[in-house]
Design a protein around this motif. Sequence first.
Motif, short mmCIF file in Angstrom:
data_model
loop_
_atom_site.label_atom_id
_atom_site.label_comp_id
_atom_site.label_asym_id
_atom_site.label_seq_id
_atom_site.Cartn_x
_atom_site.Cartn_y
_atom_site.Cartn_z
N GLU A 79 -64.93 -23.35 -61.12
CA GLU A 79 -64.96 -24.77 -60.77
C GLU A 79 -63.52 -25.21 -60.50
N PRO A 80 -63.35 -26.28 -59.73
CA PRO A 80 -61.99 -26.75 -59.41
C PRO A 80 -61.22 -27.10 -60.68
N LEU B 46 -49.62 -21.98 -56.30
CA LEU B 46 -50.86 -22.56 -55.81
C LEU B 46 -50.68 -23.06 -54.37
N GLN B 47 -49.53 -23.67 -54.08
CA GLN B 47 -49.26 -24.12 -52.71
C GLN B 47 -49.24 -22.93 -51.75
N ARG C 77 -58.45 -23.53 -51.94
CA ARG C 77 -58.65 -24.84 -51.31
C ARG C 77 -58.19 -25.91 -52.29
N ARG C 78 -57.62 -26.95 -51.73
CA ARG C 78 -57.17 -28.10 -52.51
C ARG C 78 -58.29 -29.13 -52.47
N LEU D 223 -57.04 -30.80 -57.50
CA LEU D 223 -57.63 -29.63 -58.13
C LEU D 223 -57.62 -28.48 -57.14
N TYR D 224 -57.75 -27.27 -57.66
CA TYR D 224 -57.75 -26.07 -56.81
C TYR D 224 -58.96 -25.23 -57.12
#
Length: 183
Positions: free
Chosen positions: A31-32, A53-54, A63-64, A72-73
């Motif tokens: 989950e995000p 993460l970027q 995905r952001r 969230l990611y």
Amino acid sequence: MSESPRDGVQSWEESMSARERIRSVAETLREPRSVNWISNQADTAWSTTDDELQDLVDQGRLRRVETDNTTLYQPDYTRMLFEEIRTLIEENSREELRSELAAITDKIEGWQETYGVETWEELEQSLADGDLSGAEIRERRDIIAFWQENEEDRRLIKHALALYSDVESAREQHTDLTEGATS
């Protein structure tokens, strides 16, 4: 000298870099999650986690998701699906995939016959049967987990088989173009 229970066992902090730990956590999310959560799980600095993460977003691996002033990611599940299918095709012949599909089907049919059910969900419902011993319940829970894994594998193999010719054709086309460019 007494030995520590950890002697001979490397912690993941010792065996993986901070960025590897971040990727490991981020790419297995169900989950995000926030940078803070991922940073905590990976045992890394917030700034290192945010940078990694970027990078993963830029690479298309994550995905952001923006929600209520929080970023969230989550993994790009579509990309992951296609990567799994691609790996199956690249690492297995068509016949190996067919054989594995038959073996999985045989296992599932065996469970259906053994337990008198058609789906793992029906087997799960049987856990409430008051006549089962603790050992029988544990056995059925294990079978349910194996059944679910086998169904997921079967689904992936079916996709791989359906796309096998297309991937082979694309690979041949790429090889032809590469050979043409080097001639």
